[in-house]
Write a protein that holds these residues in place. Structure first.
Motif, mmCIF file in Angstrom:
data_model
loop_
_atom_site.group_PDB
_atom_site.id
_atom_site.type_symbol
_atom_site.label_atom_id
_atom_site.label_comp_id
_atom_site.label_asym_id
_atom_site.label_seq_id
_atom_site.Cartn_x
_atom_site.Cartn_y
_atom_site.Cartn_z
ATOM 1 N N THR A 325 -14.213 -10.005 -0.560
ATOM 2 C CA THR A 325 -13.568 -8.875 0.102
ATOM 3 C C THR A 325 -12.343 -9.333 0.865
ATOM 4 O O THR A 325 -12.377 -10.356 1.552
ATOM 5 C CB THR A 325 -14.547 -8.197 1.084
ATOM 6 N N VAL A 326 -11.256 -8.573 0.752
ATOM 7 C CA VAL A 326 -10.049 -8.761 1.558
ATOM 8 C C VAL A 326 -9.551 -7.371 1.947
ATOM 9 O O VAL A 326 -9.583 -6.439 1.145
ATOM 10 C CB VAL A 326 -8.954 -9.545 0.793
ATOM 11 N N ASP A 327 -9.096 -7.225 3.171
ATOM 12 C CA ASP A 327 -8.635 -5.927 3.673
ATOM 13 C C ASP A 327 -7.180 -6.054 4.142
ATOM 14 O O ASP A 327 -6.589 -7.128 4.124
ATOM 15 C CB ASP A 327 -9.532 -5.466 4.819
ATOM 16 N N GLY A 328 -6.623 -4.910 4.553
ATOM 17 C CA GLY A 328 -5.268 -4.898 5.095
ATOM 18 C C GLY A 328 -4.182 -4.699 4.058
ATOM 19 O O GLY A 328 -3.031 -5.081 4.292
ATOM 20 N N LEU A 329 -4.519 -4.069 2.933
ATOM 21 C CA LEU A 329 -3.544 -3.922 1.849
ATOM 22 C C LEU A 329 -2.702 -2.658 1.956
ATOM 23 O O LEU A 329 -1.879 -2.388 1.088
ATOM 24 C CB LEU A 329 -4.260 -3.964 0.498
ATOM 25 N N ALA A 330 -2.868 -1.881 3.019
ATOM 26 C CA ALA A 330 -1.973 -0.758 3.264
ATOM 27 C C ALA A 330 -0.613 -1.281 3.741
ATOM 28 O O ALA A 330 -0.479 -2.448 4.139
ATOM 29 C CB ALA A 330 -2.580 0.179 4.302
ATOM 30 N N PRO A 331 0.423 -0.450 3.723
ATOM 31 C CA PRO A 331 1.755 -0.907 4.142
ATOM 32 C C PRO A 331 1.813 -1.276 5.621
ATOM 33 O O PRO A 331 1.066 -0.759 6.450
ATOM 34 C CB PRO A 331 2.645 0.309 3.844
ATOM 35 N N ARG A 332 2.750 -2.156 5.939
ATOM 36 C CA ARG A 332 2.927 -2.605 7.315
ATOM 37 C C ARG A 332 3.516 -1.490 8.180
ATOM 38 O O ARG A 332 4.189 -0.594 7.703
ATOM 39 C CB ARG A 332 3.808 -3.846 7.371
ATOM 40 N N GLY A 333 3.245 -1.603 9.460
ATOM 41 C CA GLY A 333 3.711 -0.627 10.436
ATOM 42 C C GLY A 333 3.091 -0.958 11.772
ATOM 43 O O GLY A 333 2.956 -2.130 12.127
#
Length: 366
Positions: A325-333
């Motif tokens: 599992t890896v998370d945080g793949l939404a766009p930066r902001g």
């Protein structure tokens, strides 16, 4: 002219979708399902009175085996009407609005990536949760079942500041201590009663002792009880927010909380878990997946690192199961859950490109 992903994000943001508002969630769900079908997904739902969870499937094309699972959510912390004081705006690279960063931009980027992806690719499964912002109390079973059959799990939550990915998370539990006392006249016969509020105060002092000396965060978030000042309180409760860095501490603290016993013989004390996300510690499976993602990213000119995060999400569940599992793949902001919430327009394009590459290339990076 905005990109398709930015245009979709605009539509999603205008469809306000607070947790627990089934009408508002249903309106956005219809929009999301239409866009998912246009991208090639088959769509289904797991219905719940407080909001349906969306389940999307893109059949494999040339890559057999277990599916690649994406986890995201379409509920936000913002009540309907927030747009009046926090409108959609675009100022250069900065896009603002309720839920743009957490995490409607992630959904927009993922759908744009799937629409752009070409064969071959494995089966793609997407779970879009309706109550993530309160701990996914109705979605955890679905997430667990889908996680167990996935080859890898990619979380579409916001990344670390700057865009780095998340490789572990603190455990997060919402628990309620419920106290039942005995009502009596507070002046004429107080000794015949058992004050539930007094009992609750004593129990909260014990809670403080349970958390002391451990790397555990314990927050008493809300308390309620009683009814009149001339009546010995018959009921009271407190809601706790607990965060854990280590599974052993998590087991110990939750066990001690479950073992709480009343100080007053005629009172009762019970513990009820409102939501529970187990501690997800960094491990070999996640490290290897992060390396594969980094290799795919490098192939399109992007550099990515990863590290654990303090916040909790549905990836706690799959990570704790031992699934890669890896998370945080939404766009930066930035500014999650704050009125300063924003997402980078360039970040949306970057993540769309990365997700497209992962859909078609992650299976080749093993």
């Amino acid at each position: 002219m905005p990109s398709p992903a930015i245009a979709a994000l605009h539509r999603y943001t205008l469809a306000e979708s607070p947790t627990g508002d089934p009408r508002a969630l249903a309106a956005l769900a219809e929009m999301l399902e239409s866009d998912a079908a246009a991208a090639g997904f088959g769509t289904a739902r797991e219905p719940h009175p407080t909001g349906d969870h969306l389940v999307w499937t893109l059949p494999a094309r040339g890559v057999p085996g277990a599916p690649l699972l994406f986890l995201t959510h379409y509920d936000t912390v913002w009540p309907v009407g927030t747009l009046a004081g926090m409108p959609w705006t675009v100022d250069g690279d900065v896009i603002r609005g309720p839920g743009v960063y957490d995490t409607k931009a992630g959904i927009a980027a993922l759908l744009a990536a799937v629409a752009a992806a070409e064969a071959p690719h494995p089966e793609i499964r997407v779970i879009v949760v309706a109550d993530e912002e309160i701990g996914s109390p109705t979605a955890t079973g679905l997430v667990t079942a889908e996680g167990r059959r996935a080859s890898a799990v990619l979380g579409m939550e916001p990344p670390h500041p700057g865009g780095d990915l998340k490789t572990g998370r603190r455990g997060s539990t919402r628990a309620r201590i419920e106290v039942t006392g005995v009502e009596a006249h507070a002046a004429l016969d107080p000794d015949a009663g058992a004050n539930a509020i007094d009992e609750l105060v004593d129990q909260l002092l014990r809670v403080r002792e349970i958390g002391a000396g451990r790397p555990v965060l314990v927050n008493t978030g809300t308390i309620a009880g009683g009814g009149r000042t001339n009546v010995v309180a018959g009921r009271a409760h407190a809601d706790l927010g607990l965060r854990f860095a280590d599974p052993a501490d998590e087991r110990a603290v939750l066990g001690e909380l479950a073992a709480l016993r009343p100080v007053r013989s005629s009172a009762t004390v019970t513990l009820r878990l409102l939501s529970h996300r187990p501690t997800w510690q960094p491990g070999a499976g996640g490290d290897e997946l992060l390396a594969r993602i980094g290799s795919v990213a490098a192939g399109i000119g992007q550099t990515l690192a990863g590290r654990p995060a303090d916040g909790a999400a549905d990836t706690n569940t799959t990570g704790a199961l031992g699934r890669p599992t890896v998370d945080g793949l939404a766009p930066r902001g930035g500014g999650a859950h704050a009125r300063t919430e924003w997402v980078s327009a360039a970040g949306v394009a970057e993540r769309t490109a990365l997700l497209t590459a992962l859909i078609t290339g992650l299976h080749r990076s093993t």
